[in-house]
Design an enzyme around this catalytic site. Structure first.
Site, PDB file in Angstrom:
ATOM      1  N   LEU A 100      55.201   3.087  37.650  1.00  0.00           N
ATOM      2  CA  LEU A 100      54.923   4.521  37.724  1.00  0.00           C
ATOM      3  C   LEU A 100      54.309   5.026  36.422  1.00  0.00           C
ATOM      4  O   LEU A 100      54.892   5.824  35.701  1.00  0.00           O
ATOM      5  CB  LEU A 100      56.209   5.278  38.071  1.00  0.00           C
ATOM      6  CG  LEU A 100      56.820   4.937  39.429  1.00  0.00           C
ATOM      7  CD1 LEU A 100      58.079   5.748  39.675  1.00  0.00           C
ATOM      8  CD2 LEU A 100      55.815   5.135  40.552  1.00  0.00           C
ATOM      9  N   HIS A 101      53.107   4.531  36.140  1.00  0.00           N
ATOM     10  CA  HIS A 101      52.357   4.988  34.960  1.00  0.00           C
ATOM     11  C   HIS A 101      51.556   6.233  35.340  1.00  0.00           C
ATOM     12  O   HIS A 101      51.800   6.837  36.380  1.00  0.00           O
ATOM     13  CB  HIS A 101      51.477   3.856  34.415  1.00  0.00           C
ATOM     14  CG  HIS A 101      50.408   3.428  35.369  1.00  0.00           C
ATOM     15  ND1 HIS A 101      49.151   3.980  35.361  1.00  0.00           N
ATOM     16  CD2 HIS A 101      50.419   2.521  36.379  1.00  0.00           C
ATOM     17  CE1 HIS A 101      48.422   3.421  36.324  1.00  0.00           C
ATOM     18  NE2 HIS A 101      49.175   2.530  36.956  1.00  0.00           N
ATOM     19  N   ALA A 102      50.590   6.620  34.531  1.00  0.00           N
ATOM     20  CA  ALA A 102      49.901   7.903  34.677  1.00  0.00           C
ATOM     21  C   ALA A 102      49.300   8.159  36.061  1.00  0.00           C
ATOM     22  O   ALA A 102      49.527   9.222  36.646  1.00  0.00           O
ATOM     23  CB  ALA A 102      48.816   8.029  33.610  1.00  0.00           C
TER      24      ALA A 102
END
Length: 85
Positions: free
Chosen positions: A14-16
């Site tokens: 769940l990165h940018a």
């Protein structure tokens, strides 16, 4: 409050980008939805920054909760999808 367990499907967690897509979808809902790691304090699913602070990687389990089952299901579907594809 319905709580559903979901497995992070995005290749890099769940990165940018995935966090932004999830937050945008949560912001459009007419319900408050939270997301968090089991045992930790959940965060507002409508905040990409807060989602990124979870540090959830691919294959990690998160809990999605809210008062509206359809809203929770919509966020779970995004969490489980590979949003990097």
């Amino acid at each position: 409050m319905p709580t559903v367990t979901a497995v992070v499907g995005s290749a890099d967690g769940l990165h940018a980008r995935p966090a932004g897509l999830i937050a945008d979808a949560a912001d459009e809902l007419d319900a408050d939805v939270t997301i968090g790691l089991p045992g930790d304090e959940p965060v507002d699913a409508a905040s990409a920054l807060l989602i990124m602070t979870l540090g959830a990687g691919k294959g990690d389990t998160v809990e999605v909760a809210g008062d509206d089952e359809a809203a929770v299901a919509a966020i779970v579907a995004l969490v489980e999808k590979d949003l990097d594809a």
